[in-house]
Design an enzyme around this catalytic site. Structure first.
Site, PDB file in Angstrom:
ATOM      1  N   ASN A   9     -49.635  37.515 -29.450  1.00 32.96           N
ATOM      2  CA  ASN A   9     -49.327  36.179 -29.941  1.00 32.96           C
ATOM      3  C   ASN A   9     -47.986  35.786 -29.333  1.00 32.96           C
ATOM      4  O   ASN A   9     -46.947  36.263 -29.759  1.00 32.96           O
ATOM      5  CB  ASN A   9     -49.248  36.201 -31.479  1.00 32.96           C
ATOM      6  CG  ASN A   9     -48.798  34.860 -32.049  1.00 32.96           C
ATOM      7  OD1 ASN A   9     -48.682  33.873 -31.321  1.00 32.96           O
ATOM      8  ND2 ASN A   9     -48.552  34.825 -33.349  1.00 32.96           N
ATOM      9  N   LYS A  11     -46.509  33.048 -29.519  1.00 33.46           N
ATOM     10  CA  LYS A  11     -45.770  32.073 -30.336  1.00 33.46           C
ATOM     11  C   LYS A  11     -45.248  30.946 -29.426  1.00 33.46           C
ATOM     12  O   LYS A  11     -45.949  30.559 -28.497  1.00 33.46           O
ATOM     13  CB  LYS A  11     -44.670  32.772 -31.144  1.00 33.46           C
ATOM     14  CG  LYS A  11     -45.244  33.958 -31.955  1.00 33.46           C
ATOM     15  CD  LYS A  11     -44.304  34.527 -32.960  1.00 33.46           C
ATOM     16  CE  LYS A  11     -44.990  35.685 -33.690  1.00 33.46           C
ATOM     17  NZ  LYS A  11     -44.164  36.251 -34.754  1.00 33.46           N
ATOM     18  N   HIS A  93     -51.371  31.909 -39.644  1.00 32.51           N
ATOM     19  CA  HIS A  93     -50.209  32.777 -39.408  1.00 32.51           C
ATOM     20  C   HIS A  93     -49.131  32.433 -40.445  1.00 32.51           C
ATOM     21  O   HIS A  93     -48.962  31.273 -40.812  1.00 32.51           O
ATOM     22  CB  HIS A  93     -49.683  32.567 -37.986  1.00 32.51           C
ATOM     23  CG  HIS A  93     -48.687  33.611 -37.597  1.00 32.51           C
ATOM     24  ND1 HIS A  93     -47.384  33.583 -38.043  1.00 32.51           N
ATOM     25  CD2 HIS A  93     -48.808  34.739 -36.857  1.00 32.51           C
ATOM     26  CE1 HIS A  93     -46.745  34.654 -37.579  1.00 32.51           C
ATOM     27  NE2 HIS A  93     -47.590  35.366 -36.853  1.00 32.51           N
ATOM     28  N   GLU A  95     -46.062  32.076 -40.186  1.00 34.71           N
ATOM     29  CA  GLU A  95     -45.102  31.059 -39.732  1.00 34.71           C
ATOM     30  C   GLU A  95     -45.667  29.653 -39.938  1.00 34.71           C
ATOM     31  O   GLU A  95     -44.942  28.719 -40.263  1.00 34.71           O
ATOM     32  CB  GLU A  95     -44.735  31.315 -38.256  1.00 34.71           C
ATOM     33  CG  GLU A  95     -43.834  32.532 -38.131  1.00 34.71           C
ATOM     34  CD  GLU A  95     -43.954  33.296 -36.821  1.00 34.71           C
ATOM     35  OE1 GLU A  95     -44.551  32.770 -35.870  1.00 34.71           O
ATOM     36  OE2 GLU A  95     -43.453  34.446 -36.771  1.00 34.71           O
ATOM     37  N   GLU A 165     -50.543  41.056 -41.650  1.00 34.58           N
ATOM     38  CA  GLU A 165     -49.174  40.929 -41.161  1.00 34.58           C
ATOM     39  C   GLU A 165     -48.220  40.785 -42.345  1.00 34.58           C
ATOM     40  O   GLU A 165     -48.020  39.666 -42.848  1.00 34.58           O
ATOM     41  CB  GLU A 165     -49.044  39.706 -40.250  1.00 34.58           C
ATOM     42  CG  GLU A 165     -49.931  39.752 -39.026  1.00 34.58           C
ATOM     43  CD  GLU A 165     -49.367  38.944 -37.876  1.00 34.58           C
ATOM     44  OE1 GLU A 165     -49.233  39.499 -36.791  1.00 34.58           O
ATOM     45  OE2 GLU A 165     -49.032  37.757 -38.075  1.00 34.58           O
ATOM     46  N   GLY A 171     -41.141  40.135 -36.781  1.00 33.39           N
ATOM     47  CA  GLY A 171     -39.934  39.783 -36.029  1.00 33.39           C
ATOM     48  C   GLY A 171     -38.662  40.397 -36.582  1.00 33.39           C
ATOM     49  O   GLY A 171     -37.562  39.986 -36.230  1.00 33.39           O
ATOM     50  N   SER A 210     -43.783  43.663 -35.948  1.00 36.39           N
ATOM     51  CA  SER A 210     -42.887  44.594 -35.231  1.00 36.39           C
ATOM     52  C   SER A 210     -43.611  45.780 -34.617  1.00 36.39           C
ATOM     53  O   SER A 210     -43.062  46.878 -34.512  1.00 36.39           O
ATOM     54  CB  SER A 210     -41.744  45.068 -36.153  1.00 36.39           C
ATOM     55  OG  SER A 210     -40.950  43.966 -36.533  1.00 36.39           O
TER      56      SER A 210
HETATM   57  P1  13P Z   1     -43.632  40.544 -33.981  1.00 40.54           P
HETATM   58  O1  13P Z   1     -44.501  41.553 -33.266  1.00 40.54           O
HETATM   59  O2  13P Z   1     -42.662  39.862 -33.096  1.00 40.54           O
HETATM   60  O3  13P Z   1     -43.031  41.133 -35.232  1.00 40.54           O
HETATM   61  O4  13P Z   1     -44.631  39.383 -34.474  1.00 40.54           O
HETATM   62  C1  13P Z   1     -45.786  39.742 -35.139  1.00 40.54           C
HETATM   63  C2  13P Z   1     -46.611  38.537 -35.318  1.00 40.54           C
HETATM   64  O5  13P Z   1     -46.259  37.648 -36.055  1.00 40.54           O
HETATM   65  C3  13P Z   1     -47.855  38.440 -34.532  1.00 40.54           C
HETATM   66  O6  13P Z   1     -48.627  37.360 -34.938  1.00 40.54           O
END
Ligand code: 13P
Length: 251
Positions: A9, A11, A93, A95, A165, A171, A210
């Site tokens: 992803n 982002k 997601h 976010e 997640e 992150g 992560s």
């Molecule tokens: P990170 O791997 O940067 O923690 O992000 C995970 C994520 O949100 C994947 O959709």
């Protein structure tokens, strides 16, 4: 036997030019991978990525609208994503839930629309740090999963992908332990089994948060974990390739 899926992803990272450079580095490193691989770039890169990978990697989008067309400024439909080669779409997601007002109900609408159009949804669920500390993780992720899939048939659930997640792990560099991730994914699968019977054994459930080149192997070795949804580490060709190699060696 569920085939492992490693999905990146990206982002809000990478222009089309940057996407081409990253893939040019990545593709030679993952020749012969025996797991499924997908990348989910920003919408503006979808077509570029589709052309650059020429079938070696599947394409995913990061979001879509549930309606087929209309006055929804800034949104994209399932048909539009399919037209540029997408096979997957990330939905719900954390976010998007936090910053863009997505709810379990809108995630459900999107999930039904994606399935109806032939896209494979990657539906994200996961608890906050406070929910975990208070002991609500299992109830919460089971609830989120059931609402997201409401209205789907068992047959449709077979092909779905869910990404567990934990919000506190995204992150942050704080990764769930192998056992924590395996246990919570087991809870999600149990919720699927309760609602859809044996289809639960075909649905793939990924871990995200992560996950990186150093910790992926331990996570991917867990029996309930069918792959990874990877953010930061998917932006580095060598790291993403290492995760794909680890998944291939287990698959
Ligand atoms: P990170 O791997 O940067 O923690 O992000 C995970 C994520 O949100 C994947 O959709």
């Amino acid at each position: 036997m569920r085939r492992k899926l490693i999905a990146g992803n990206w982002k809000m990272n990478n222009t089309p030019e940057e996407a081409r450079a990253l893939l040019a580095e990545l593709l030679p490193l993952i020749k012969g991978a025996s797991c499924d691989v997908a990348v989910c770039p920003p919408a503006v890169c979808l077509e570029t990525v589709y052309k650059a990978v020429s079938g070696a990697i599947s394409l995913g989008a990061q979001n879509m609208h549930w309606e087929a067309k209309g006055a929804f400024t800034g949104e994209l439909s399932a048909a539009m994503l399919l037209a540029v080669g997408a096979a997957y779409v990330i939905l719900g997601h954390s976010e998007r839930r936090e910053y863009f007002g997505e709810t379990d109900e809108t995630v459900n609408r999107k999930t039904r629309a994606a399935i109806a159009s032939g896209l494979i949804p990657i539906v994200c669920v996961g608890e906050s740090k406070q929910q975990r500390l208070n002991g609500y993780t299992n109830a919460y992720v089971a609830y989120q999963t059931k609402i997201a899939l409401t209205g789907l048939s068992a047959e449709q659930v077979r092909s779905i992908v869910i990404a567990y997640e934990p919000i506190w792990a995204i992150g942050t560099g704080l990764v769930a332990t192998d056992e924590q991730a395996n246990e919570t994914i087991g809870v999600i699968r149990a919720a699927l089994r309760e609602a859809y019977g044996g289809a639960a054994d075909d649905a793939r459930i990924l871990y995200g948060g992560s996950m990186n080149a150093a910790n992926a192997r331990g996570l991917l070795n867990q029996p309930e974990i069918d792959g990874g949804l990877i953010g930061g580490a998917s932006l580095k060709a060598a790291d993403f390739a290492k995760i794909i190699t680890d998944a291939s060696n287990i698959a």
